[in-house]
Design a protein around this motif. Structure first.
Motif, PDB file in Angstrom:
ATOM      1  N   ILE A   1       0.839  -1.198   0.000  1.00  0.00           N
ATOM      2  CA  ILE A   1       0.000   0.000   0.000  1.00  0.00           C
ATOM      3  C   ILE A   1       0.874   1.249   0.000  1.00  0.00           C
ATOM      4  N   TYR A   2       1.952   1.223   0.813  1.00  0.00           N
ATOM      5  CA  TYR A   2       2.880   2.348   0.856  1.00  0.00           C
ATOM      6  C   TYR A   2       3.513   2.580  -0.509  1.00  0.00           C
ATOM      7  N   TRP A   3       3.925   1.505  -1.178  1.00  0.00           N
ATOM      8  CA  TRP A   3       4.559   1.651  -2.488  1.00  0.00           C
ATOM      9  C   TRP A   3       3.578   2.226  -3.501  1.00  0.00           C
ATOM     10  N   PHE A   4       2.339   1.722  -3.514  1.00  0.00           N
ATOM     11  CA  PHE A   4       1.332   2.267  -4.422  1.00  0.00           C
ATOM     12  C   PHE A   4       1.061   3.742  -4.117  1.00  0.00           C
ATOM     13  N   ASP A   5       1.024   4.083  -2.846  1.00  0.00           N
ATOM     14  CA  ASP A   5       0.768   5.458  -2.449  1.00  0.00           C
ATOM     15  C   ASP A   5       1.922   6.366  -2.889  1.00  0.00           C
ATOM     16  N   LYS A   6       3.143   5.896  -2.723  1.00  0.00           N
ATOM     17  CA  LYS A   6       4.310   6.685  -3.127  1.00  0.00           C
ATOM     18  C   LYS A   6       4.417   6.779  -4.646  1.00  0.00           C
ATOM     19  N   TYR A   7       4.103   5.689  -5.331  1.00  0.00           N
ATOM     20  CA  TYR A   7       4.218   5.651  -6.790  1.00  0.00           C
ATOM     21  C   TYR A   7       3.203   6.567  -7.466  1.00  0.00           C
ATOM     22  N   THR A   8       1.986   6.607  -6.950  1.00  0.00           N
ATOM     23  CA  THR A   8       0.962   7.427  -7.590  1.00  0.00           C
ATOM     24  C   THR A   8       1.061   8.891  -7.199  1.00  0.00           C
ATOM     25  N   GLY A   9       1.728   9.200  -6.096  1.00  0.00           N
ATOM     26  CA  GLY A   9       1.917  10.589  -5.696  1.00  0.00           C
ATOM     27  C   GLY A   9       0.661  11.211  -5.121  1.00  0.00           C
ATOM     28  N   ALA A  10       0.577  12.512  -5.262  1.00  0.00           N
ATOM     29  CA  ALA A  10      -0.516  13.264  -4.648  1.00  0.00           C
ATOM     30  C   ALA A  10      -1.823  13.170  -5.441  1.00  0.00           C
ATOM     31  N   LEU A  11      -1.776  12.643  -6.636  1.00  0.00           N
ATOM     32  CA  LEU A  11      -2.985  12.591  -7.450  1.00  0.00           C
ATOM     33  C   LEU A  11      -3.991  11.554  -6.947  1.00  0.00           C
ATOM     34  N   THR A  12      -3.480  10.425  -6.483  1.00  0.00           N
ATOM     35  CA  THR A  12      -4.347   9.365  -5.975  1.00  0.00           C
ATOM     36  C   THR A  12      -3.901   9.011  -4.569  1.00  0.00           C
ATOM     37  N   SER A  13      -4.816   9.009  -3.638  1.00  0.00           N
ATOM     38  CA  SER A  13      -4.477   8.713  -2.252  1.00  0.00           C
ATOM     39  C   SER A  13      -4.951   7.313  -1.885  1.00  0.00           C
ATOM     40  N   PHE A  14      -4.048   6.548  -1.317  1.00  0.00           N
ATOM     41  CA  PHE A  14      -4.381   5.215  -0.841  1.00  0.00           C
ATOM     42  C   PHE A  14      -4.562   5.206   0.673  1.00  0.00           C
ATOM     43  N   SER A  15      -4.736   6.356   1.286  1.00  0.00           N
ATOM     44  CA  SER A  15      -4.823   6.435   2.740  1.00  0.00           C
ATOM     45  C   SER A  15      -5.971   5.632   3.345  1.00  0.00           C
ATOM     46  N   PRO A  16      -7.137   5.517   2.715  1.00  0.00           N
ATOM     47  CA  PRO A  16      -8.178   4.688   3.344  1.00  0.00           C
ATOM     48  C   PRO A  16      -7.795   3.208   3.440  1.00  0.00           C
ATOM     49  N   PHE A  17      -6.885   2.754   2.584  1.00  0.00           N
ATOM     50  CA  PHE A  17      -6.526   1.345   2.573  1.00  0.00           C
ATOM     51  C   PHE A  17      -5.571   0.960   3.692  1.00  0.00           C
ATOM     52  N   TYR A  18      -4.969   1.930   4.372  1.00  0.00           N
ATOM     53  CA  TYR A  18      -4.094   1.617   5.499  1.00  0.00           C
ATOM     54  C   TYR A  18      -4.877   1.030   6.680  1.00  0.00           C
ATOM     55  N   ILE A  19      -6.176   1.177   6.683  1.00  0.00           N
ATOM     56  CA  ILE A  19      -6.983   0.682   7.805  1.00  0.00           C
ATOM     57  C   ILE A  19      -7.172  -0.829   7.755  1.00  0.00           C
TER      58      ILE A  19
ATOM     59  N   SER B   1       1.764   1.819   9.749  1.00  0.00           N
ATOM     60  CA  SER B   1       0.793   2.486   8.879  1.00  0.00           C
ATOM     61  C   SER B   1       0.864   4.004   9.035  1.00  0.00           C
ATOM     62  N   SER B   2       1.027   4.463  10.262  1.00  0.00           N
ATOM     63  CA  SER B   2       1.123   5.906  10.499  1.00  0.00           C
ATOM     64  C   SER B   2       2.387   6.483   9.912  1.00  0.00           C
ATOM     65  N   LEU B   3       3.501   5.782  10.083  1.00  0.00           N
ATOM     66  CA  LEU B   3       4.769   6.261   9.510  1.00  0.00           C
ATOM     67  C   LEU B   3       4.716   6.281   7.988  1.00  0.00           C
ATOM     68  N   GLY B   4       4.109   5.269   7.418  1.00  0.00           N
ATOM     69  CA  GLY B   4       3.968   5.245   5.963  1.00  0.00           C
ATOM     70  C   GLY B   4       3.120   6.396   5.455  1.00  0.00           C
ATOM     71  N   ARG B   5       2.055   6.672   6.143  1.00  0.00           N
ATOM     72  CA  ARG B   5       1.165   7.766   5.726  1.00  0.00           C
ATOM     73  C   ARG B   5       1.831   9.120   5.921  1.00  0.00           C
ATOM     74  N   ILE B   6       2.566   9.290   7.016  1.00  0.00           N
ATOM     75  CA  ILE B   6       3.229  10.570   7.296  1.00  0.00           C
ATOM     76  C   ILE B   6       4.356  10.817   6.290  1.00  0.00           C
ATOM     77  N   SER B   7       5.073   9.763   5.904  1.00  0.00           N
ATOM     78  CA  SER B   7       6.200   9.968   4.979  1.00  0.00           C
ATOM     79  C   SER B   7       5.734  10.323   3.575  1.00  0.00           C
ATOM     80  N   ILE B   8       4.525   9.915   3.202  1.00  0.00           N
ATOM     81  CA  ILE B   8       4.017  10.259   1.877  1.00  0.00           C
ATOM     82  C   ILE B   8       3.549  11.713   1.842  1.00  0.00           C
ATOM     83  N   PHE B   9       2.747  12.106   2.816  1.00  0.00           N
ATOM     84  CA  PHE B   9       2.223  13.470   2.880  1.00  0.00           C
ATOM     85  C   PHE B   9       2.576  14.083   4.221  1.00  0.00           C
ATOM     86  N   PRO B  10       3.748  14.736   4.292  1.00  0.00           N
ATOM     87  CA  PRO B  10       4.184  15.324   5.567  1.00  0.00           C
ATOM     88  C   PRO B  10       3.354  16.514   5.989  1.00  0.00           C
TER      89      PRO B  10
END
Length: 90
Positions: free
Chosen positions: A41-59, A81-90
């Motif tokens: 999930i972190y990789w998909f979130d980082k790969y897609t960038g700010a255009l697509t958010s995978f944050s709901p899937f961390y749950i 999960s929190s660290l992954g989410r924070i590192s994508i969108f600080p």
């Protein structure tokens, strides 16, 4: 209800089968699979960038770990999960 739709509806028997499988698997394997799911999930979130958010899937990994694993494994899952989410969108 026709026969084509009955396979899409979850039944209690299917939930019981999944629950039995999850409870019989070694907890370390479940924890490893959930960490790999969080990494994916972190990789998909980082790969897609700010255009697509995978944050709901961390749950999902957190919810599964909370229902099956011990408290410290759930806390680790929440922290990762929190660290992954924070590192994508600080």
């Amino acid at each position: 209800m026709d026969n084509s739709r009955k396979y899409f509806l979850p039944s209690r028997k299917r939930f019981n089968a999944i629950e039995t499988i999850l409870l019989t698997i070694d907890k370390s394997w479940i924890f490893l699979c959930l960490l790999l799911l969080e990494a994916m999930i972190y990789w998909f979130d980082k790969y897609t960038g700010a255009l697509t958010s995978f944050s709901p899937f961390y749950i999902f990994p957190v919810a599964i770990s909370a229902s099956v694993l011990s408290r410290w494994q759930t806390v680790l899952s929440v922290v990762f999960s929190s660290l992954g989410r924070i590192s994508i969108f600080p």
